[in-house]
Structure formats: C-alpha cells, structure tokens
Design a protein around this motif. Structure first.
Motif, PDB file in Angstrom:
ATOM      1  N   UNK A   1      32.223  11.738 -31.634  1.00  0.00           N
ATOM      2  CA  UNK A   1      32.745  11.636 -30.272  1.00  0.00           C
ATOM      3  C   UNK A   1      32.152  12.676 -29.319  1.00  0.00           C
ATOM      4  N   UNK A   2      31.824  13.857 -29.838  1.00  0.00           N
ATOM      5  CA  UNK A   2      31.364  14.940 -28.966  1.00  0.00           C
ATOM      6  C   UNK A   2      29.849  15.098 -28.915  1.00  0.00           C
ATOM      7  N   UNK A   3      29.162  14.482 -29.866  1.00  0.00           N
ATOM      8  CA  UNK A   3      27.698  14.584 -29.866  1.00  0.00           C
ATOM      9  C   UNK A   3      27.053  13.219 -29.646  1.00  0.00           C
ATOM     10  N   UNK A   4      27.383  12.253 -30.486  1.00  0.00           N
ATOM     11  CA  UNK A   4      26.716  10.956 -30.402  1.00  0.00           C
ATOM     12  C   UNK A   4      27.257  10.103 -29.263  1.00  0.00           C
ATOM     13  N   UNK A   5      28.571  10.037 -29.141  1.00  0.00           N
ATOM     14  CA  UNK A   5      29.197   9.127 -28.178  1.00  0.00           C
ATOM     15  C   UNK A   5      29.411   9.746 -26.805  1.00  0.00           C
ATOM     16  N   UNK A   6      29.371  11.046 -26.713  1.00  0.00           N
ATOM     17  CA  UNK A   6      29.687  11.737 -25.464  1.00  0.00           C
ATOM     18  C   UNK A   6      28.926  11.154 -24.277  1.00  0.00           C
ATOM     19  N   UNK A   7      29.660  10.926 -23.190  1.00  0.00           N
ATOM     20  CA  UNK A   7      29.054  10.356 -21.983  1.00  0.00           C
ATOM     21  C   UNK A   7      28.402  11.412 -21.099  1.00  0.00           C
ATOM     22  N   UNK A   8      28.665  12.673 -21.391  1.00  0.00           N
ATOM     23  CA  UNK A   8      28.102  13.735 -20.563  1.00  0.00           C
ATOM     24  C   UNK A   8      26.689  14.050 -21.061  1.00  0.00           C
ATOM     25  N   UNK A   9      25.803  13.097 -20.884  1.00  0.00           N
ATOM     26  CA  UNK A   9      24.437  13.223 -21.401  1.00  0.00           C
ATOM     27  C   UNK A   9      23.621  14.178 -20.542  1.00  0.00           C
ATOM     28  N   UNK A  10      22.943  15.075 -21.214  1.00  0.00           N
ATOM     29  CA  UNK A  10      22.103  16.063 -20.539  1.00  0.00           C
ATOM     30  C   UNK A  10      20.679  15.514 -20.452  1.00  0.00           C
ATOM     31  N   UNK A  11      20.362  14.866 -19.336  1.00  0.00           N
ATOM     32  CA  UNK A  11      18.993  14.391 -19.132  1.00  0.00           C
ATOM     33  C   UNK A  11      18.239  15.465 -18.353  1.00  0.00           C
ATOM     34  N   UNK A  12      17.189  15.967 -18.938  1.00  0.00           N
ATOM     35  CA  UNK A  12      16.387  16.976 -18.265  1.00  0.00           C
ATOM     36  C   UNK A  12      15.355  16.237 -17.421  1.00  0.00           C
TER      37      UNK A  12
ATOM     38  N   UNK B   1      11.708  17.115 -17.820  1.00  0.00           N
ATOM     39  CA  UNK B   1      11.133  16.625 -19.077  1.00  0.00           C
ATOM     40  C   UNK B   1      10.767  15.153 -18.954  1.00  0.00           C
ATOM     41  N   UNK B   2      11.639  14.380 -18.320  1.00  0.00           N
ATOM     42  CA  UNK B   2      11.363  12.952 -18.189  1.00  0.00           C
ATOM     43  C   UNK B   2      10.240  12.675 -17.184  1.00  0.00           C
ATOM     44  N   UNK B   3      10.119  13.521 -16.170  1.00  0.00           N
ATOM     45  CA  UNK B   3       8.991  13.395 -15.241  1.00  0.00           C
ATOM     46  C   UNK B   3       7.679  13.672 -15.969  1.00  0.00           C
ATOM     47  N   UNK B   4       7.681  14.713 -16.798  1.00  0.00           N
ATOM     48  CA  UNK B   4       6.486  15.043 -17.575  1.00  0.00           C
ATOM     49  C   UNK B   4       6.186  13.956 -18.605  1.00  0.00           C
TER      50      UNK B   4
ATOM     51  N   UNK C   1      14.135   9.534 -25.374  1.00  0.00           N
ATOM     52  CA  UNK C   1      15.072  10.299 -24.547  1.00  0.00           C
ATOM     53  C   UNK C   1      16.489  10.267 -25.125  1.00  0.00           C
ATOM     54  N   UNK C   2      16.921   9.109 -25.590  1.00  0.00           N
ATOM     55  CA  UNK C   2      18.278   8.958 -26.126  1.00  0.00           C
ATOM     56  C   UNK C   2      18.531   9.936 -27.267  1.00  0.00           C
ATOM     57  N   UNK C   3      17.554  10.087 -28.151  1.00  0.00           N
ATOM     58  CA  UNK C   3      17.736  10.975 -29.296  1.00  0.00           C
ATOM     59  C   UNK C   3      17.527  12.435 -28.914  1.00  0.00           C
ATOM     60  N   UNK C   4      16.616  12.700 -27.995  1.00  0.00           N
ATOM     61  CA  UNK C   4      16.458  14.079 -27.526  1.00  0.00           C
ATOM     62  C   UNK C   4      17.757  14.575 -26.909  1.00  0.00           C
ATOM     63  N   UNK C   5      18.457  13.701 -26.212  1.00  0.00           N
ATOM     64  CA  UNK C   5      19.760  14.056 -25.648  1.00  0.00           C
ATOM     65  C   UNK C   5      20.756  14.388 -26.755  1.00  0.00           C
TER      66      UNK C   5
ATOM     67  N   UNK D   1       5.479  19.746 -32.905  1.00  0.00           N
ATOM     68  CA  UNK D   1       5.697  19.908 -31.469  1.00  0.00           C
ATOM     69  C   UNK D   1       5.312  18.663 -30.691  1.00  0.00           C
ATOM     70  N   UNK D   2       4.259  17.984 -31.135  1.00  0.00           N
ATOM     71  CA  UNK D   2       3.661  16.876 -30.404  1.00  0.00           C
ATOM     72  C   UNK D   2       3.317  17.350 -28.989  1.00  0.00           C
ATOM     73  N   UNK D   3       3.655  16.583 -27.967  1.00  0.00           N
ATOM     74  CA  UNK D   3       3.269  16.935 -26.603  1.00  0.00           C
ATOM     75  C   UNK D   3       4.269  17.861 -25.925  1.00  0.00           C
ATOM     76  N   UNK D   4       5.357  18.188 -26.623  1.00  0.00           N
ATOM     77  CA  UNK D   4       6.284  19.203 -26.119  1.00  0.00           C
ATOM     78  C   UNK D   4       7.476  18.685 -25.341  1.00  0.00           C
ATOM     79  N   UNK D   5       7.636  17.368 -25.221  1.00  0.00           N
ATOM     80  CA  UNK D   5       8.765  16.834 -24.454  1.00  0.00           C
ATOM     81  C   UNK D   5      10.091  17.074 -25.174  1.00  0.00           C
ATOM     82  N   UNK D   6      10.146  16.744 -26.472  1.00  0.00           N
ATOM     83  CA  UNK D   6      11.375  16.999 -27.223  1.00  0.00           C
ATOM     84  C   UNK D   6      11.687  18.492 -27.269  1.00  0.00           C
ATOM     85  N   UNK D   7      10.650  19.316 -27.288  1.00  0.00           N
ATOM     86  CA  UNK D   7      10.827  20.770 -27.297  1.00  0.00           C
ATOM     87  C   UNK D   7      11.591  21.245 -26.066  1.00  0.00           C
ATOM     88  N   UNK D   8      11.380  20.584 -24.931  1.00  0.00           N
ATOM     89  CA  UNK D   8      12.080  20.977 -23.706  1.00  0.00           C
ATOM     90  C   UNK D   8      13.586  20.745 -23.842  1.00  0.00           C
TER      91      UNK D   8
END
Length: 243
Positions: free
Chosen positions: A19-30, A33-36, A75-79, A98-105
């Motif tokens: 409920x607090x990690x997977x289902x939580x609606x308060x998703x932190x979209x950076x 990171x998504x622009x990059x 993005x869904x899993x990085x969140x 690391x790959x291209x560093x997006x998940x790292x952000x």
C-alpha cells in the motif's frame, strides 16, 4: 495469474509494503529525469563497445536511442524504487548497471542518500556522467570498470549498504556472486532489488536460488523485478504481487 494484491496480504509487513510503496498514489516523478529520458530516446548517436555482461567479449554496435529504449528502467518501476528508498529510509545505495543514468536519478533523488553506481562500459558510463552533470547531482559516485573487479574493491571497504539494485550481467552465476558479495556489507534491514528476474531461464534460476538463501526471509516478485528482504521478523514469506 498467481499475482495477488493487498486484499490477499495478511502479513502486516507486506500489506504496508504494497500500500505504501507499490500502490501509493503519491508517485514521485522526477521531471528532469523524464526530460533527459526523452532526449536519450531521440538520440540516434551510434556507439560501439565491448560487452562486459552477458555476452562478454562481443563487439557491440548500437545507438543511444536503442539503449534508452531497451536497457533503461521504466518510469513506473523507477518510481517504485524511489518510494521504497523513502519508505525504508535508505541512505547508502548501490546500483549495479548504471546504463545511461536515468534510473540513477531516481535512486539518488533524496539528497540525504549516497548512490554508488557501477558501470562496466566506458562509453555508456560517459553518457551517464553527462546525465549526472546536467542534473547537477553531487550525491552520486560513479564507479567505472569491470564489475567483477570494481565490486570486490568496493566491498572490501566494509561500508554498510541499505538498498541494492542489481541490473548488470543477466546470468545466474554473476548475479549470485554479486548478491553474495553485497550480503557481506548488508544488515537485517537492507533491501535488495533484482531487475529482469524473468528475463531468461538463467535469471529465473538465480531468483529462485536467492529466495532459498538462509538469510532471505521474504521476497516480492513484481515480474519485472524482485524485492528481497533480510528481516527475520518476516518469517519466510514469498509473494507474487500485482503491479
């Protein structure tokens, strides 16, 4: 078909995790990171390198665009990873691949954290370094070089880690070796995440082997990735969770 949601979870630990990690609606979209991510998806630059992972020694010619599409966490899993770091109050974080560093952000979003991220391919590490520079990140330690050498050197320092994300060589033996090495600097509240656990038969075997490890007391299979918990209070529970 075997996945369950919060209505089937009687364990307080897994109910809260769901409920607090997977289902939580308060998703932190950076947004940065998504622009990059989008810029990388549009980048048709061709790069060549020697594979350091599953096809070690093979010459690879590909595009930044292809790597961004195929090898960067969604993005869904990085969140979800970020919310897990926040929920478990992780400070010292390790990322293998690391790959291209997006998940790292996402993994390094909280300024109170320190991310140690490992990348074996110099050409890819260079792009990740540009990603971190553009994002003005100061809490990321990018460790470049073959992980079979750089990880043992890091582990020897003995600094405890709170959250581990493994997305490097997608074969059973290297995956298990990384897990065992990082176990030596873990503690009972350390959370491990293994990416691509159903990517191939070898990774499926690695996942099942890790679930049976005597120090693993709980796991959550999200199909794309698997969470592993070392907390003995969980009392040996393994779930496949709906995402």
């Amino acid at each position: 078909l075997r996945c369950v949601d919060k209505h089937s979870l009687h364990s307080p630990f897994f109910y809260d995790f769901y409920t607090k990690v997977i289902e939580s609606n308060t998703k932190e979209v950076i947004q940065l990171a998504e622009t990059l991510r989008q810029k990388l998806l549009d980048n048709q630059q061709i790069i060549s390198f020697t594979d350091m992972g599953m096809y070690k020694g093979k010459k690879v010619v590909t595009s930044v665009q292809h790597i961004a599409k195929k090898s960067v966490s969604h993005k869904k899993f990085s969140e979800i990873y970020l919310k897990a770091i926040q929920y478990f109050n992780a400070k010292q974080i390790v990322e293998l691949g690391t790959s291209l560093g997006i998940n790292s952000l996402y993994l390094s979003y909280e300024n109170k954290t320190t991310l140690h991220t490992f990348e074996g391919v110099a050409e890819i590490a260079g792009i990740a370094r540009d990603t971190f520079s553009f994002a003005e990140k100061t809490n990321i330690n990018l460790i470049e070089g073959d992980i079979q050498f750089t990880l043992p050197q890091f582990v020897q320092k003995g600094k405890k880690v709170d959250f581990v994300f493994i997305d490097a060589n997608h074969q059973k033996e290297p995956c298990l070796r990384y897990f065992e090495q990082l176990l030596s600097i873990s503690h009972s509240k350390t959370v491990f995440v293994l990416d691509d656990i159903h990517h191939n038969p070898s990774m499926k075997e690695a996942w099942e082997t890790i679930k049976r490890h005597p120090l693993v007391y709980g796991s959550a299979d999200l199909y794309r990735c698997g969470f592993v918990f070392l907390d003995s209070s969980i009392n040996r529970q393994h779930w496949q969770l709906e995402v």
